[in-house]
Write a protein that holds these residues in place. Structure first.
Motif, PDB file in Angstrom:
ATOM      1  N   GLU A  30      -6.503  15.250  52.845  1.00  0.00           N
ATOM      2  CA  GLU A  30      -6.301  16.728  53.219  1.00  0.00           C
ATOM      3  C   GLU A  30      -5.212  16.594  54.795  1.00  0.00           C
ATOM      4  OE1 GLU A  30     -10.011  18.608  52.986  1.00  0.00           O
ATOM      5  OE2 GLU A  30     -10.482  18.175  50.895  1.00  0.00           O
ATOM      6  N   ILE A  31      -4.507  16.129  54.801  1.00  0.00           N
ATOM      7  CA  ILE A  31      -3.493  16.430  56.080  1.00  0.00           C
ATOM      8  C   ILE A  31      -2.256  17.180  55.436  1.00  0.00           C
ATOM      9  CG2 ILE A  31      -2.273  15.133  58.006  1.00  0.00           C
ATOM     10  CD1 ILE A  31      -3.728  12.732  57.444  1.00  0.00           C
ATOM     11  N   GLU A  32      -3.243  18.415  56.039  1.00  0.00           N
ATOM     12  CA  GLU A  32      -2.228  19.585  56.311  1.00  0.00           C
ATOM     13  C   GLU A  32      -0.778  19.272  56.649  1.00  0.00           C
ATOM     14  OE1 GLU A  32      -3.160  23.805  55.976  1.00  0.00           O
ATOM     15  OE2 GLU A  32      -4.028  23.014  54.490  1.00  0.00           O
ATOM     16  N   GLY A  33       0.718  19.331  56.379  1.00  0.00           N
ATOM     17  CA  GLY A  33       1.751  19.862  56.763  1.00  0.00           C
ATOM     18  C   GLY A  33       2.659  19.050  56.549  1.00  0.00           C
ATOM     19  N   THR A  34       4.097  18.237  57.167  1.00  0.00           N
ATOM     20  CA  THR A  34       5.378  17.890  56.947  1.00  0.00           C
ATOM     21  C   THR A  34       5.425  16.437  57.389  1.00  0.00           C
ATOM     22  OG1 THR A  34       6.808  18.857  58.258  1.00  0.00           O
ATOM     23  CG2 THR A  34       6.395  20.173  56.015  1.00  0.00           C
TER      24      THR A  34
END
Length: 160
Positions: A30-34
């Motif tokens: 659940e690590i959000e980002g690019t």
């Protein structure tokens, strides 16, 4: 058996597998980002942009180091060869590398001026590797790691 290959370029198919593996891992955590992946000097560098940088880096980079290891193992299993992984988040490693360059130069100067070895403790494996690389071609000092596990230290000493 997984073999270590450090200088072989990834094929397009392998690049896709790496991207999907990293994407799936970050999603599961659940690590959000690019992220962007590039291959350089026998390793894959993952440049991550996330609002969760503190969580990803952790205390003194411990979470980041673990994440790199897990990512390396997942990719090694899928590609049947080990590739070193470096994850950069929010400039953490860049800043740490600049600190390590100064630390290596200061220790080098002390070794030369005192003609005695200097022991540097509390470095992670990737940090010791950076110091070794900084000093590898030095004509006056050499570096080596000694010890096991968390007690492993980096020793800088005069060349004989």
């Amino acid at each position: 058996m997984i073999k270590e290959v450090t200088d072989k370029k990834l094929t397009a198919k392998e690049q896709k597998i790496v991207e999907q593996t990293v994407e799936k891992l970050f999603s599961a955590l659940e690590i959000e980002g690019t992220f962007e992946i590039s291959q350089q000097e026998g390793m894959l560098e993952i440049l991550m942009d996330t609002k969760d940088s503190g969580m990803v880096i952790g205390y003194h980079g411990e979470v980041l180091e673990s994440l790199q290891l897990i990512t390396s193992l997942l990719i090694a299993k899928k590609l049947d060869r080990f590739i070193r992984i470096s994850i950069e988040v929010d400039g953490y490693k860049k800043t740490r590398t600049e600190y390590l360059q100064k630390l290596a130069q200061d220790a080098r100067e002390r070794v030369i001026s005192e003609n005695a070895e200097q022991v540097i403790t509390s470095l992670k494996s990737w940090e010791r590797r950076i110091v070794h690389l900084i000093l590898q071609d030095d004509e006056e000092v050499s570096s080596e790691s000694a010890g096991e596990g968390r007690d492993r230290v980096l020793i800088i000493k005069p060349k004989a």
